[in-house]
Design an enzyme around this catalytic site. Structure first.
Site, short mmCIF file in Angstrom:
data_model
loop_
_atom_site.label_atom_id
_atom_site.label_comp_id
_atom_site.label_asym_id
_atom_site.label_seq_id
_atom_site.Cartn_x
_atom_site.Cartn_y
_atom_site.Cartn_z
N ASP A 45 -4.87 -4.15 9.14
CA ASP A 45 -4.45 -5.33 8.20
C ASP A 45 -3.58 -4.70 7.18
O ASP A 45 -3.65 -3.64 6.60
CB ASP A 45 -5.70 -5.60 7.46
CG ASP A 45 -5.56 -7.07 6.38
OD1 ASP A 45 -5.90 -7.90 7.11
OD2 ASP A 45 -4.67 -6.80 5.76
N ASP A 105 -0.78 -10.51 9.40
CA ASP A 105 -0.82 -9.45 9.10
C ASP A 105 -1.71 -8.75 9.65
O ASP A 105 -2.04 -7.45 8.94
CB ASP A 105 -0.60 -9.16 7.65
CG ASP A 105 -1.99 -9.18 6.87
OD1 ASP A 105 -2.55 -10.06 7.11
OD2 ASP A 105 -2.12 -8.57 5.66
N GLU A 106 -2.50 -9.02 10.55
CA GLU A 106 -3.76 -8.37 10.95
C GLU A 106 -3.69 -8.45 12.80
O GLU A 106 -3.45 -9.41 13.51
CB GLU A 106 -4.96 -8.59 10.33
CG GLU A 106 -5.38 -10.20 10.58
CD GLU A 106 -6.75 -10.42 10.05
OE1 GLU A 106 -7.57 -9.62 10.13
OE2 GLU A 106 -6.76 -11.55 9.44
#
Ligand code: TTP
Ligand code: MG
Length: 358
Positions: free
Chosen positions: A10, A108-109
């Site tokens: 993340d 974002d992960e």
């Protein structure tokens, strides 16, 4: 059952970090991304904030007016989704090179199954360090990584040492790791469940794990079973191969609004080529083509068309996109975007790449 090694990555304060990378003068300052605070009267919320801003109590989803009250001198910036989307695509591309068993979860992960890439958890730690280094070298951004035997624990672990963290929780350490944490750390446990658990005298994951499964099922139904299993560190460890990339696209904003649709067609051809290269590189096929068009007055439209088969053909992308923009002829255009979605893994599919729309 083969024990797996699952990684969850993340990015740290992602939107804010992208802005700081673009404008290094912001480094070390409290940066808040979100709605316009309008000197404290603005509506809307905070998308995210830099860790410096978090020291003032500012966090995601907080009203922007409250963030302004907490620190009026913070740097407030609007959301530039296009920038974050581009950075995200490049980061996900880096990650996919480390394992084909890759699953993007949000901008974002992502999860990676690295069982075949690392012999053991020590090997996994080396791989994680390598990934962090590559993202720093190529994008100048930090991320946090959690590694464990399943997705549930890996995700909690990635959050454990943020920012720029690395937490490795081997199978025999899972209980020790989870037990002291608040139940809210479990995926899917929100304020309501937290409150109901509190009423049962349960605050930590350890307390939840030692509560009788029957009692939890009585109280919460099947969700009680999920709670009980999660608290015991039992979770899904399946990271689907090649799964996760949702779409590939490009946008182009013109310096001056244009009304010459021939020029627009050239732009679309170019974007289609770019998309096609990326599809080939990642061995993907698309089924849906969509366009985004912004007119001179900033009104924005999207249109999409799904074809009956999967393809990776550039001409098919551009012809479909050109068909979709026809209804806007006669307008002055500020921005054109083309995107393909409904992506499938090419390696087990026969391509109908030669097909061209008439
Ligand atoms: P997160 O990973 O939850 O947050 P983050 O990356 O900003 O910070 P952290 O270091 O704690 O991971 O979300 C990723 C991005 O998604 C975030 O940068 C902005 C966006 N976002 C919102 O727009 N609204 C929200 O409520 C949240 C939680 C995130
Ligand atoms: Mg993040």
């Amino acid at each position: 059952m083969v024990n797996k090694i699952i990684m969850h990555l993340d990015m740290d304060s992602f939107f804010a970090a992208c802005e700081i990378k673009e404008n290094p003068k912001l480094r070390g300052l409290p940066v808040v991304i979100g709605a316009d605070p309008k000197n404290g009267t603005g509506r809307g919320v905070v998308s995210t904030s830099s860790y410096e801003a978090r020291k003032y109590g500012i966090h995601s989803a907080m009203p922007i007016s409250k963030a302004y009250r907490l620190n009026p001198r913070a740097i407030f910036l609007p959301v530039n989704f296009r920038l974050y989307d581009e950075v995200s695509s490049r980061i996900m591309k880096i990650l996919r090179n480390y394992s084909s068993k890759f699953q993007q979860i949000s901008i974002d992960e992502a999860y990676l199954d690295i069982t075949d890439k690392a012999n053991d958890f020590d090997g996994a730690a080396l791989l994680a360090t390598e990934i962090k280094k590559e993202i720093m070298e190529k994008e100048g951004l930090t991320c946090s990584i959690g590694i464990s035997a399943n997705k549930l624990v890996a995700k909690i672990a990635s959050d454990f040492k943020k920012p720029d963290g690395l937490a490795i929780i081997k199978e025999d350490e899972i209980h020790q790791f989870l037990n002291p944490l608040n139940v809210r750390k479990l995926y899917g446990v929100g304020p309501k469940t937290e409150q109901r658990l509190k009423e049962l005298g349960i605050n930590t994951i350890g307390e939840l794990a030692s509560c009788s499964r029957e009692k939890l099922i009585d109280t919460f139904g099947v969700y009680g079973l999920y709670l009980s299993m999660s608290a015991s560190g039992i979770g899904d460890d399946f990271v689907a191969e090649g799964y996760g990339r949702l779409s590939i696209g490009r946008e182009m904003t013109f310096e001056q609004d244009i009304d010459d649709f021939k020029l627009l067609d050239n732009e679309i051809d170019w974007i289609a080529e770019e998309i096609c290269n990326e599809l080939n590189e990642e061995k993907l096929l698309f089924k849906t083509v969509s366009i985004k068009i912004r007119l001179h007055d900033f009104t924005t439209f999207t249109r999409a068309k799904t074809i009956e088969f999967s393809s990776s053909n550039a001409k098919l992308i551009s012809n479909t996109a050109k068909g979709l923009i026809k209804e806007f002829e006669g307008n002055r255009i500020r921005l054109i975007g083309v995107r393909v979605s409904n992506l499938e893994d090419f390696s087990w599919q026969k391509t109908i790449g030669e097909f061209v729309v008439a």
